[in-house]
Design a protein around this motif. Structure first.
Motif, short mmCIF file in Angstrom:
data_model
loop_
_atom_site.label_atom_id
_atom_site.label_comp_id
_atom_site.label_asym_id
_atom_site.label_seq_id
_atom_site.Cartn_x
_atom_site.Cartn_y
_atom_site.Cartn_z
N ASP A 83 3.00 -1.67 -10.56
CA ASP A 83 3.60 -2.23 -11.78
C ASP A 83 5.09 -1.90 -11.80
O ASP A 83 5.50 -0.83 -12.25
CB ASP A 83 2.87 -1.66 -13.00
N ALA A 84 5.89 -2.84 -11.33
CA ALA A 84 7.33 -2.59 -11.18
C ALA A 84 8.07 -2.66 -12.52
O ALA A 84 9.26 -2.40 -12.58
CB ALA A 84 7.93 -3.58 -10.19
N PRO A 125 11.86 -10.24 -1.49
CA PRO A 125 11.63 -10.14 -0.04
C PRO A 125 11.37 -8.71 0.42
O PRO A 125 10.86 -8.48 1.52
CB PRO A 125 12.93 -10.68 0.58
N ASP A 126 11.70 -7.73 -0.44
CA ASP A 126 11.45 -6.32 -0.10
C ASP A 126 10.03 -5.87 -0.43
O ASP A 126 9.65 -4.74 -0.13
CB ASP A 126 12.43 -5.41 -0.87
N SER A 127 9.27 -6.73 -1.11
CA SER A 127 7.94 -6.31 -1.56
C SER A 127 6.93 -6.36 -0.41
O SER A 127 6.77 -7.39 0.26
CB SER A 127 7.49 -7.26 -2.69
N ASN A 128 6.24 -5.26 -0.17
CA ASN A 128 5.19 -5.25 0.85
C ASN A 128 4.05 -6.18 0.45
O ASN A 128 3.42 -6.82 1.28
CB ASN A 128 4.66 -3.82 1.05
N ALA A 129 3.80 -6.24 -0.86
CA ALA A 129 2.75 -7.14 -1.35
C ALA A 129 3.08 -8.59 -1.02
O ALA A 129 2.22 -9.37 -0.61
CB ALA A 129 2.58 -6.98 -2.86
N LYS A 130 4.36 -8.94 -1.18
CA LYS A 130 4.75 -10.33 -0.88
C LYS A 130 4.55 -10.64 0.61
O LYS A 130 4.04 -11.71 0.97
CB LYS A 130 6.21 -10.59 -1.27
N ALA A 131 4.90 -9.69 1.46
CA ALA A 131 4.72 -9.91 2.91
C ALA A 131 3.24 -10.13 3.21
O ALA A 131 2.88 -11.03 3.99
CB ALA A 131 5.27 -8.74 3.69
N CYS A 132 2.37 -9.34 2.59
CA CYS A 132 0.92 -9.50 2.84
C CYS A 132 0.43 -10.81 2.24
O CYS A 132 -0.43 -11.48 2.83
CB CYS A 132 0.15 -8.31 2.26
N GLU A 133 0.96 -11.17 1.09
CA GLU A 133 0.56 -12.42 0.45
C GLU A 133 0.97 -13.60 1.36
O GLU A 133 0.16 -14.48 1.64
CB GLU A 133 1.26 -12.53 -0.92
N ARG A 136 7.42 -8.62 -7.58
CA ARG A 136 6.42 -9.04 -6.61
C ARG A 136 6.89 -10.19 -5.72
O ARG A 136 6.31 -10.47 -4.68
CB ARG A 136 5.18 -9.49 -7.37
N ASP A 137 7.95 -10.91 -6.19
CA ASP A 137 8.44 -12.01 -5.36
C ASP A 137 9.69 -11.63 -4.56
O ASP A 137 10.33 -12.46 -3.93
CB ASP A 137 8.69 -13.27 -6.21
#
Ligand code: 6PG
Length: 256
Positions: free
Chosen positions: A118-119, A92-100, A89-90
């Motif tokens: 759930d990675a 830089p490739d995570s879409n969730a991180k970009a939205c966060e 989740r942390d």
């Protein structure tokens, strides 16, 4: 054979593809404002207890920033990602991180409920679990906000890939050979995206123009979907009533 020109080779469900398309073309803050007003309008009009929305990566998280200026009942939101990379989740490739980083962390007050992939599971197991979570939220998106790549891909449905060409009705699927890195991802399927109550695309930059000129055409002075429908996932993902809203910058929308 150019598969993009031959939609007959697609075994896609018999969708009613005649719904309304709206196209807004603007730049900079004006584009961000139009997107935010549209999203806020759909969220406010949602009479259900929960507003179930799919967000995307790419430039979208930044383009959603004007939502922070509006009066949004974030606590009502169940957020999924239309596709997500199988990374922590942390990353830089995570879409969730970009939205966060660009959106959720800046919300003052109650936050949305964010459903993360759930990675720690295998991509196939993660896809199944993610599908279960959407099913628990009513199985369909009230709004699906999508980007589009220069190749016409959307979410992780790529033009030449079987996940798009041979849809099987699953809710979400793993993809282990994404043509665009990272290779391992989970995506909601065409069937799930097409079942959304509203679909909106955001496409910016001149690299999108050639594909957009194939997807959209002017009929009687008004932009509409081209027919036959070219075999780009972004042309086939429309809401359950066959419509979609497109938000373009003037570079992407050039010549339309
Ligand atoms: C990916 C991309 C992709 C992206 C679009 C639009 O598949 O790896 O993240 O889906 O969202 O290509 O990208 P932009 O919004 O940055 O133009």
């Amino acid at each position: 054979m150019d598969l993009r020109k031959d939609p007959a080779t697609l075994s896609l469900p018999g969708l009613e593809l005649s719904g309304a398309v709206t196209v807004a073309i603007a730049d900079g803050d004006a584009l961000k404002k139009q997107i935010a007003q549209y999203v806020a309008g759909v969220a406010t009009a949602c009479a259900k207890e929960r507003f179930v929305v799919a967000l995307s990566g790419g430039s979208m998280p930044k383009l959603l920033a004007s939502l922070l200026d509006l009066d949004i009942d974030w606590a009502k939101w169940d957020v999924f990602f239309a596709d997500e990379r199988c990374v922590s989740r942390d990353s830089p490739d995570s879409n969730a991180k970009a939205c966060e980083d660009h959106l959720f962390s800046k919300i003052k007050g109650a936050k949305p409920t964010v459903h993360h992939l759930d990675a720690s599971l295998s991509p196939a197991e993660a896809a199944e679990k993610y599908a279960d979570e959407l099913n628990a939220c009513g199985r369909r998106f009230d709004l699906c906000l999508l980007g589009m790549g220069p190749d016409g891909h959307t979410a992780s449905l790529f033009p030449e890939h079987d996940l798009f060409r041979k849809p099987d009705g699953a809710v979400a699927r793993a993809i282990l050979d994404s043509p665009k890195p990272p290779a391992e991802r989970v995506t909601f399927t065409l069937a799930t995206l097409q079942n959304s109550l509203r679909v909106a695309f955001v496409a910016t930059g001149a690299s999108k123009t050639p594909v957009l000129q194939e997807i959209l055409t002017r009929k009687g002075g008004k932009l509409d979907y081209a027919h036959p429908v070219p075999a780009y996932p972004a042309a086939w993902v429309r809401s359950a009533d066959g419509g979609a809203a497109w938000f373009l910058d003037s570079a992407a929308g050039a010549g339309l």
